[in-house]
Design an enzyme around this catalytic site. Structure first.
Site, PDB file in Angstrom:
ATOM      1  N   CYS A   2      42.988  43.486  42.990  1.00 23.46           N
ATOM      2  CA  CYS A   2      42.150  44.563  42.910  1.00 23.46           C
ATOM      3  C   CYS A   2      42.622  44.909  44.561  1.00 23.46           C
ATOM      4  CB  CYS A   2      41.290  44.791  42.414  1.00 23.46           C
ATOM      5  SG  CYS A   2      41.469  44.569  40.245  1.00 23.46           S
TER       6      CYS A   2
HETATM    7  N1  GLN Z   1      42.004  40.280  36.345  1.00 24.74           N
HETATM    8  C1  GLN Z   1      41.814  41.398  36.826  1.00 24.74           C
HETATM    9  C2  GLN Z   1      41.298  42.501  36.036  1.00 24.74           C
HETATM   10  O1  GLN Z   1      42.379  42.131  35.510  1.00 24.74           O
HETATM   11  C3  GLN Z   1      41.949  41.839  38.744  1.00 24.74           C
HETATM   12  C4  GLN Z   1      42.989  42.284  38.711  1.00 24.74           C
HETATM   13  C5  GLN Z   1      43.129  42.725  40.031  1.00 24.74           C
HETATM   14  O2  GLN Z   1      43.264  42.135  40.760  1.00 24.74           O
HETATM   15  N2  GLN Z   1      44.345  43.561  40.066  1.00 24.74           N
HETATM   16  O3  GLN Z   1      40.857  43.147  36.404  1.00 24.74           O
END
Ligand code: GLN
Length: 234
Positions: A2
């Site tokens: 994210c």
């Molecule tokens: N692991 C977290 C989620 O599934 C954050 C994912 C991310 O940083 N893309 O939301």
């Protein structure tokens, strides 16, 4: 992975931070420039901000670019302390509003860029019950809230040692402080005349953006910006 953004400074509109910049979170939701894991961030978004002492949130499991209601209201939401994120769900994680950052314990707003093995968190039943979602980031947030944000550096190093593959970029705010860690992903800092931005990637090409080194804790508060190395087995 994210993308997230934090603001501490003069009250500004949420849209000026999230929607308006040429490479802000809105554009990062479909065309991030520095993302190493995942192509886009279409699995939800969240904006949290302090309204006096009260942490308020607006979260969704849909792409930010499709939310015309938020785009209409965001220019009228003003705050001096904001935590916002767009989400690319990790494989196997639920796609639901409660899995979108920022998470809160009522006092702090917290976002996580990354991935962590939930088993490595070794949560007690009590902490697990307080997690907002079964998503790894929500469980990591519950652990950090339980330990207290003053222990953020120690908690990240401990989790990083328990799961050597974890990526642990965390961003948190309580209205008067912004705290962030770099552990496996990018983070940039912008010192503006009216405040400080921490963001997974620069939202424009302002030459004042600084890239922060990996495995550090950044603290932004009344005393300015402090950068502290995190120790852990590399
Ligand atoms: N692991 C977290 C989620 O599934 C954050 C994912 C991310 O940083 N893309 O939301």
């Amino acid at each position: 992975m994210c993308r997230h953004l934090g603001w501490l400074g003069a009250p500004v509109s949420v849209s000026s931070l999230v929607l308006d910049p040429p490479n802000g979170l809105l554009v990062q939701s479909y065309a991030p420039r520095r993302q190493k894991h995942g192509l886009m961030n279409a699995d939800g978004w969240g904006v949290g901000f302090f309204d006096g002492d009260v942490a308020r949130r607006w979260r969704s499991a849909a792409p930010l670019w499709g939310d015309a209601s938020f785009a209409s209201v965001a220019p009228a939401l003003r705050s001096g302390c904001v935590v916002a994120a767009v989400r690319s769900a990790s494989i196997g994680m639920p796609i639901e509003p409660s899995a979108a950052a920022p998470f809160t314990d009522g006092r702090w707003l917290l976002s996580h860029n990354g991935l962590v093995d939930r088993g490595a968190l070794a949560l007690t039943a009590d902490v697990l019950r307080r997690a907002e979602s079964t998503c790894d980031s929500a469980q990591l947030a519950a652990l950090i809230f339980d330990r207290g944000l003053d222990a953020l550096a120690d908690t990240i190093v401990e989790v990083g040692n328990a799961d050597p593959d974890a990526r642990l970029n965390v961003l948190a705010a309580d209205g008067s402080r912004l705290l962030a860690t770099t552990w496996g992903d990018t983070l940039s800092l912008l010192r503006r005349d009216d405040g400080v931005v921490l963001a997974s990637e620069p939202y424009d090409d302002d030459p004042r953006w600084q890239d922060l080194p990996d495995r550090h804790l950044v603290e932004v508060g009344a005393a300015g910006v402090e950068l502290i190395p995190l120790k852990g087995s590399a």
